[in-house]
Scaffold this motif. Structure first.
Motif, PDB file in Angstrom:
ATOM      1  N   MET B 416      -8.977 -13.943  -2.292  1.00  0.00           N
ATOM      2  CA  MET B 416      -8.977 -14.332  -1.376  1.00  0.00           C
ATOM      3  C   MET B 416      -9.883 -14.678  -0.367  1.00  0.00           C
ATOM      4  SD  MET B 416      -5.055 -13.302   1.002  1.00  0.00           S
ATOM      5  CE  MET B 416      -4.394 -13.561  -0.776  1.00  0.00           C
ATOM      6  N   LYS B 417     -10.972 -13.579  -0.089  1.00  0.00           N
ATOM      7  CA  LYS B 417     -11.462 -13.931   0.728  1.00  0.00           C
ATOM      8  C   LYS B 417     -12.393 -15.359   0.436  1.00  0.00           C
ATOM      9  CE  LYS B 417     -15.646 -11.577   2.985  1.00  0.00           C
ATOM     10  NZ  LYS B 417     -16.874 -10.218   2.766  1.00  0.00           N
TER      11      LYS B 417
ATOM     12  N   LYS C 216     -13.703   0.934   6.271  1.00  0.00           N
ATOM     13  CA  LYS C 216     -13.466   2.328   5.289  1.00  0.00           C
ATOM     14  C   LYS C 216     -12.845   2.775   5.767  1.00  0.00           C
ATOM     15  CE  LYS C 216     -17.563   1.699   2.822  1.00  0.00           C
ATOM     16  NZ  LYS C 216     -18.476   1.450   1.905  1.00  0.00           N
ATOM     17  N   GLY C 217     -12.222   4.095   5.683  1.00  0.00           N
ATOM     18  CA  GLY C 217     -11.842   5.231   6.336  1.00  0.00           C
ATOM     19  C   GLY C 217     -11.248   5.356   7.665  1.00  0.00           C
ATOM     20  N   ARG C 218     -11.722   5.843   8.438  1.00  0.00           N
ATOM     21  CA  ARG C 218     -10.642   5.986   9.630  1.00  0.00           C
ATOM     22  C   ARG C 218     -11.329   5.876  10.881  1.00  0.00           C
ATOM     23  NH1 ARG C 218      -6.606   9.088  11.816  1.00  0.00           N
ATOM     24  NH2 ARG C 218      -7.207  10.138  13.854  1.00  0.00           N
ATOM     25  N   THR C 219     -10.037   4.759  11.520  1.00  0.00           N
ATOM     26  CA  THR C 219     -10.722   4.742  12.544  1.00  0.00           C
ATOM     27  C   THR C 219     -10.755   5.999  13.504  1.00  0.00           C
ATOM     28  OG1 THR C 219      -9.943   2.862  12.819  1.00  0.00           O
ATOM     29  CG2 THR C 219     -10.875   2.775  14.976  1.00  0.00           C
ATOM     30  N   PRO C 220     -12.062   5.706  14.078  1.00  0.00           N
ATOM     31  CA  PRO C 220     -11.946   7.698  14.822  1.00  0.00           C
ATOM     32  C   PRO C 220     -11.340   7.542  16.263  1.00  0.00           C
ATOM     33  CG  PRO C 220     -13.958   6.883  14.614  1.00  0.00           C
ATOM     34  CD  PRO C 220     -13.246   5.606  14.167  1.00  0.00           C
ATOM     35  N   GLU C 395      -8.160   3.564   5.965  1.00  0.00           N
ATOM     36  CA  GLU C 395      -6.875   4.016   6.088  1.00  0.00           C
ATOM     37  C   GLU C 395      -5.868   4.763   6.825  1.00  0.00           C
ATOM     38  OE1 GLU C 395      -6.704   7.071   3.064  1.00  0.00           O
ATOM     39  OE2 GLU C 395      -8.555   5.544   3.143  1.00  0.00           O
ATOM     40  N   TYR C 398      -3.005   3.129   5.246  1.00  0.00           N
ATOM     41  CA  TYR C 398      -2.526   3.368   3.490  1.00  0.00           C
ATOM     42  C   TYR C 398      -1.244   4.135   4.407  1.00  0.00           C
ATOM     43  CZ  TYR C 398      -5.779   1.515   0.252  1.00  0.00           C
ATOM     44  OH  TYR C 398      -5.995   1.526  -1.217  1.00  0.00           O
ATOM     45  N   ALA C 420      -7.146 -10.975   3.711  1.00  0.00           N
ATOM     46  CA  ALA C 420      -8.180 -10.448   2.425  1.00  0.00           C
ATOM     47  C   ALA C 420      -8.260  -9.151   1.674  1.00  0.00           C
ATOM     48  CB  ALA C 420      -9.893 -11.438   1.979  1.00  0.00           C
ATOM     49  N   VAL C 423      -5.060  -8.149   2.080  1.00  0.00           N
ATOM     50  CA  VAL C 423      -3.895  -7.875   0.654  1.00  0.00           C
ATOM     51  C   VAL C 423      -4.127  -7.087  -0.799  1.00  0.00           C
ATOM     52  CG1 VAL C 423      -3.648  -9.751  -1.048  1.00  0.00           C
ATOM     53  CG2 VAL C 423      -3.334 -10.212   1.730  1.00  0.00           C
ATOM     54  N   LYS C 427      -1.873  -4.899  -2.529  1.00  0.00           N
ATOM     55  CA  LYS C 427      -1.655  -5.282  -3.862  1.00  0.00           C
ATOM     56  C   LYS C 427      -2.122  -3.453  -4.552  1.00  0.00           C
ATOM     57  CE  LYS C 427      -2.551  -9.295  -4.800  1.00  0.00           C
ATOM     58  NZ  LYS C 427      -4.210 -10.437  -4.509  1.00  0.00           N
ATOM     59  N   SER C 428      -2.833  -3.187  -4.248  1.00  0.00           N
ATOM     60  CA  SER C 428      -2.938  -1.767  -4.289  1.00  0.00           C
ATOM     61  C   SER C 428      -2.144  -0.505  -4.783  1.00  0.00           C
ATOM     62  CB  SER C 428      -4.367  -0.973  -4.368  1.00  0.00           C
ATOM     63  OG  SER C 428      -4.051  -1.100  -3.355  1.00  0.00           O
ATOM     64  N   GLU C 429      -1.292  -1.441  -3.340  1.00  0.00           N
ATOM     65  CA  GLU C 429       0.133  -0.035  -3.689  1.00  0.00           C
ATOM     66  C   GLU C 429       1.082  -1.034  -4.430  1.00  0.00           C
ATOM     67  OE1 GLU C 429      -0.049   2.601  -1.093  1.00  0.00           O
ATOM     68  OE2 GLU C 429      -1.379   3.042  -2.599  1.00  0.00           O
ATOM     69  N   GLN C 432       3.278  -7.285  -3.699  1.00  0.00           N
ATOM     70  CA  GLN C 432       2.473  -8.676  -5.268  1.00  0.00           C
ATOM     71  C   GLN C 432       2.785 -10.526  -4.761  1.00  0.00           C
ATOM     72  OE1 GLN C 432       4.321  -8.498  -8.784  1.00  0.00           O
ATOM     73  NE2 GLN C 432       3.932 -10.945  -8.754  1.00  0.00           N
TER      74      GLN C 432
ATOM     75  N   ASP D 231     -12.378  14.779  13.633  1.00  0.00           N
ATOM     76  CA  ASP D 231     -11.707  13.884  13.041  1.00  0.00           C
ATOM     77  C   ASP D 231     -10.746  13.923  12.153  1.00  0.00           C
ATOM     78  OD1 ASP D 231      -9.675  12.051  15.027  1.00  0.00           O
ATOM     79  OD2 ASP D 231     -11.162  10.906  14.182  1.00  0.00           O
ATOM     80  N   ILE D 382     -12.209   6.625   0.211  1.00  0.00           N
ATOM     81  CA  ILE D 382     -13.898   6.113   0.405  1.00  0.00           C
ATOM     82  C   ILE D 382     -13.514   5.940   2.413  1.00  0.00           C
ATOM     83  CG2 ILE D 382     -16.210   5.734   1.332  1.00  0.00           C
ATOM     84  CD1 ILE D 382     -15.454   6.027  -2.060  1.00  0.00           C
ATOM     85  N   TYR D 383     -14.394   7.614   3.411  1.00  0.00           N
ATOM     86  CA  TYR D 383     -14.577   7.449   4.582  1.00  0.00           C
ATOM     87  C   TYR D 383     -16.251   7.364   4.425  1.00  0.00           C
ATOM     88  CZ  TYR D 383      -9.690   8.689   5.057  1.00  0.00           C
ATOM     89  OH  TYR D 383      -8.577   8.900   5.085  1.00  0.00           O
TER      90      TYR D 383
END
Lengths: 450, 450, 450, 450
Positions: B416-417, C216-220, C395, C398, C420, C423, C427-429, C432, D231, D382-383
């Motif tokens: 999609m990107k 990736k991961g978590r916003t601090p 994250e 999710y 993108a 999306v 999809k991984s969850e 569709q 965190d 991944i983080y």
């Protein structure tokens, strides 16, 4: 004979190039350039009226005060080609030296125009034309000569000057590409470089332009850019709307290709913008190009606007305007077209050809991006990067070292980060830092022989 | 008549392309490709022996289980050209369908070779050759036809297949460049595309390759890459050591240029590596190129090593080996040369020409970097990016929309990107998401008419 | 009951957010934002005096003409927080709707100020304050409610509004970070989100902010930025020259940290610039911060200059000016300091702290670069990137899907390229495309129930 | 007294650090390191069995043959901390010198282990422990001393050694961060550096680590990384599946934080992989950390696998494995987990925490990318970048120059491109290239006094 190099400007930046070579009592100065970015970062600076000391403080022109430490007389000021970073400080600094300015005909013309527009200083130095391939004596000693070797660059009539001394030749190698099939003029004179490397004492010192020293392989010939441009332009031969092109106005060979392919696709080329008129007009007067009678060149705002109105009346599909603004400069013609400030109206689907590369610096990148956005908002579609560089890539550097076999090498035309890949390249050829490979700064001197 | 598109594979990635068009009861399948990167990320996977279900689970081949929802009979399987991402799953999936494989002669040959190397499944489908410009009937209904339109890509004998239905044409536009001066074969047949856009019901649906949809301007012709390559090769004409070149082995036009310029600079070209022999040998047998008798092609390890030994004995300066390994693949010839695992010894100053671009993905970039490092450690010097893309840039997309004027557009050949810039481009031409512009995923169906 | 979503603005860009939810006959509008970059690319545009239609044509405010297709009455206009891309078009569009503006107290204050500065339109809509955690009825039907759930973002008093319908909840999830230890206010109310996901019909639809969906991961947490800032500021505790800081003026929590650490290192904080005064002054009046009496805030040019003079007289080492200009905006305070246009003189070694990140767009990058260059030319040294984002990383996305378990998901607050990665994540969850995952554009409507 | 510096290794790369200081007849050697990337680019190289000359030819260890030109006796070999690029060549080179190895206790332990694993050479040098803050005499002359100043780095027990001579101090500044709140050990001893800068003859020469000289501002304290890690880890406290972390195994402070936060969120930490066991085990035995009895550390393949099986049996939610593989190294634990080669099975939604940054080099980036892809294919999320650098940014460099006020400066720990920003920084502080600022290469000597 003592031979000494003063690395005055352009050893911590691209711009404000200036280097002096002393051979005994005679000194030759190569280039007196301007670092335009140091001017443009300030609002409303008019260099024409500024004193040289203020421009030195701004970092805009070379700090030539180190010249007072050089024991000898300047016998010639030698700009190697007509780009501003090589001639742009002549009107501010040359009058301090009792020496003629020696350059090729096209370069001399540009120097003359620059001196005429200077408002602060009166520059009275003699202007002497010398062609590539020619040689003149320097000073009274009869054993120091200045020779011009033909090179190929993104401006016509470029040379590499060589100072021949009893200790060997000093070759000033700035600003060239190794082009065997240029679009205007002769190929680079590698044969002569190889001779210089082998005759007499050989080459004592080579000063090299490191712009592309980190780039692999070979810089393509201008004829490759020409072929690319032809591919683009013939592909839009059938388009019946507006096509606009931009390139470096000093790049007369590229302008020539644009003019010729414009004709090939049935459009009348017109060159618009003050610097377009200046460089191409000068090239035509000196016989480097023959744009026939009907290539219009218009520099003044009023005549440009009149031309745009004529184009709009007669039909955009009949013309190819070649304009300034390839870096998105805020006040250049193309940017003004993007802002809708000219009579030329862009329509959905019109083509804008950037026969140039963005100089990779965030300010340029931001301005160019904005210019493209404005053009797109008016419906234009962008073709970019139809270009080849004017500077040697790595293989050109290897070839030069192989031809000249210099005893000493001095990297130039970059800051230290830019020198780094060239230093690595020289090391792989056996040079050693601090022995025969000299990493230096603005304002230093390097004594090569005693 | 109901017309429906099943977007089976290659709508979330580049690789494992597969699309089905149902027109009434007749179904045509375009491409059955392999996503090689999903195979290579695992150690020691041999696809030849693997079951299709395992390969589907790995994401390596299209998940064609959605085909059971399509109410109709597959009448033809149509690979558009011979790249693995378009034909690489045929040996795993085609046997499930009672339909012939229809393709151009060069593509058919490559499909045949692939089927022969398959060890798990026996593929018995008929192989039917059809040339660009030709048309065949599909199914019994007499009102559905399949036409091949000639296109230009980085492999020879590429076509865009068109399914003509009473509701209009479905054009499958994957994998082309708009080349008016290709090195082998005819220019892209834009005239026919314009006709298809205007005849009968016009174009019902266009499925487009979005690879370069974010790139400005026009993809240059192969002849521009050829001119670039000529500039590089003639510049090293006088070098008396080793010169080695690498490119996509399937890119026969590029190999032809390498072969011809090798001769021009007085070197004997030899093609080394299994896939070099495969593609160029096939092209020669089919008459696409005529490499004279003396171009050696060697695929097997032993004959390659023997050839390298001969080159070392007779003098590296007499040969130009053209080898595999342009992406730095760990087991390719050039990487092995970098590791010193072949009889060919690199010396200080030898040249390695990458007539290819690194596919921009971190794994490739890492491997290519490592390969270049190994080559440099042996003294080699690298020329890179002597290449042009095989895919349409933005102006090509505009030209296709203008020629075909499709009612519906489906972006493909990306995730999609990658679709995003093409979607923006279509919007600027009046298409609207969810109405006539369909952003979709693997495994979906889109019903166009009822 | 019919539930329909109109995606009016901010689905092809960041900026000019506007979304409408229709539940039966009642419509709730979320956000009416401004795309400031579409304004700033033009010279000398004053939005205060412009008509909404011109601003729509420029792409600066949402094109709300699609609202005429929505069959229902707007019952509330709900800006989610006080950033301009969420409230900046209220003064241009809200007067067309006979509905109150409902927001949290801080947001209402900012809306009020914006309406007061509007010069073209008179906006008379009622302004209703509602706190996070509260709920109000929408329309007459008694079965549609509006609830505010507390979230954490880079501005205080941000909420996610929820429209409860008999078909399930519609959650508008724009602009939040999952912060469990914010510097001002309560942690994000994940417990309530989980409840909403499980009570009644659950969540019918979730509209999500995709800004960081590719990260990736978590916003601090903001408290991580605070710790980083503390580390920087205490490390220069002993410096006896000038220290200047800049951050988003609307980021009151960051300003609070700057103020507190200024005191900790023995400096008097002063907030300078119109928007600094506006946001922090408003926050203080409403009791979100208590900057004691002695934190100066000065917005008008004259009082700023007077303050700078006082600082220069009393000693730069006694103060920490917190100023506007974190993106290098040409007219902001910090850029003017770089140009030497204010009475505050920078000396060699002075520190400039950017508690912000450059918004990654070439125009910003160019301006910020230029601003840093100007500051450096005056001797300043730069600390940058002392910052955390205000938007959810992967994250967080999710976690939200897990908490809400929505039937439908609509990506927002980006263009398609930005959608993108979200999306892919959906999809991984199990979502569709085209079924329960809706990739859409400005001006579309999506009917969720019938 | 003559003072001379030999820049033996690590002046053209990061890796294989080695520098010698001669003061009169006494020589002190700082570091003998390994450039691991020069080893890993080859397949199947086992350094343990290789001769030093082969390793020198590969560029893997310092070419110490220049030491024969140094007229004096090596009195001490001083590794500054336990990273391989500082101690990794001791087992190959130290036995050539009749001198003890002097280092802090933790470093001595690691040197001892390295010597034990060496299979080619027998290294018999005395191992002398000296703590930060202590001083010892060098040679017989009684006027040369060696002092250890405590610094903070990404490994514990790091120091900067200082050789005090009658001509002033020579400070070897490699590998530190200016951390005032480290997680283990004392803050950097800036007070002592300032004293050294002012006592006696002051500082004759400072050799500086240029790794981050191009990075603005200040390297954050380890406590900022710790807060970031907290965190992240508390945000997934409720997750009831697998969580796996990776970091530099030598980074004991980070491992300590991981262990502590694992406990905080109710998980049992286990350290897995040979180097994890090595560094943390050594740190525990020497009392730097107290991991209580129940932190498992397992290095051998069998015990690791047994541990993984136990975790799978007892429940992944009870454990936090801390493993090797933060750069995606093909044979490291985490990469093997991604390949499914260990008994630990990853499930959809499991978390992998990279408390490390990718070392920015294409090979690493490719391998790390591939490792993440493999982990994601198994469902992991991944983080990344939960990390701060161990090297000084620009403000740290300014602070060191301010504290030490050295007469001469020598940039180190980079190639020339990496030196460039530090050279610019020194110039802005008044140093001049070729006078008191020495840009040099491997194998050079610099005579400071006569």
């Amino acid at each position: 004979m003592e031979v000494e190099i003063a690395t005055i400007g352009g050893y911590e930046e691209v711009g404000r190039q200036m280097t002096a070579v002393r051979a005994g009592d005679d000194v030759v100065v190569f280039d007196m350039g301007l670092n335009l970015s140091k001017v443009l970062i300030h609002d409303n600076v008019e260099t024409e009226r500024m004193h040289s000391l203020d421009l030195i403080d701004m970092g805009a022109i070379p700090d030539d005060r180190v010249m007072s430490d050089i024991e000898g007389d300047v016998q010639a000021i030698v700009p190697t080609h007509g780009h501003l970073d090589h001639i742009g400080a002549i009107s501010k600094l040359a009058h301090r030296y009792d020496a003629p300015i020696v350059a090729t005909p096209f370069t001399i013309e540009l120097v003359k125009q620059q001196i005429q527009s200077e408002e602060k200083f009166g520059v009275k130095n003699d202007l002497i034309k010398m062609d590539a391939g020619e040689t003149m004596s320097i000073g009274d000693s009869s054993n120091v000569d200045l020779e011009f070797v033909n090179v190929t660059h993104s401006i016509i009539d470029a040379i590499n000057p060589v100072v021949h001394t009893p200790e060997g030749a000093v070759v000033y190698g700035l600003d060239k590409r190794m082009d065997h099939t240029p679009v205007i003029g002769d190929p680079i004179d590698m044969e002569r470089f190889r001779e210089i490397g082998r005759e007499g004492e050989g080459v004592l010192c080579y000063i090299e332009d490191c712009t592309n020293a980190g780039k692999k392989g070979r810089t393509p010939s201008e004829s490759v850019a020409r072929r690319h441009l032809e591919d683009v332009m013939t592909s839009i031969e059938d388009y019946d709307g507006g096509i606009v092109a931009t390139t470096f106005s000093s790049h007369v060979a590229r302008v020539k290709s644009l003019v010729e392919f414009a004709r090939e696709i049935g459009r009348q080329p017109v060159l618009l913008g003050r610097s377009m008129e200046k460089y191409s007009g000068t090239a035509e007067r000196l016989g480097f190009v023959d744009f026939l009678d009907d290539v219009g060149m218009y520099g003044h705002r009023k005549s440009v606007d009149r031309t745009f109105k004529r184009i709009m009346n007669e039909g955009k599909e009949k013309y190819l305007p070649v304009v300034t603004g390839h870096q998105g400069e805020p006040r250049a013609m193309l940017t003004r077209m993007g802002r809708g400030e000219t009579p030329y109206e862009l329509d959905q689907g019109d083509k804008v050809l950037f026969s140039a590369r963005v100089i990779p610096e965030p300010t340029n990148e931001g301005q160019r991006y904005q210019s493209e956005q404005l053009l797109r908002m008016q419906g234009a579609r962008i073709y970019d990067d139809i270009h080849v560089s004017g500077h040697l890539n790595q293989e050109g550097h290897y070839a030069m070292l192989d031809a000249l076999q210099p005893q000493h090498v001095i990297p130039a035309h970059q800051d230290m980060k830019g020198f780094a890949p060239y230093v690595g390249l020289c090391k792989s050829e056996g040079y050693q830092l601090g022995r025969d490979l000299h990493v230096t700064s603005n304002g230093n001197t390097i004594q090569l022989t005693e």
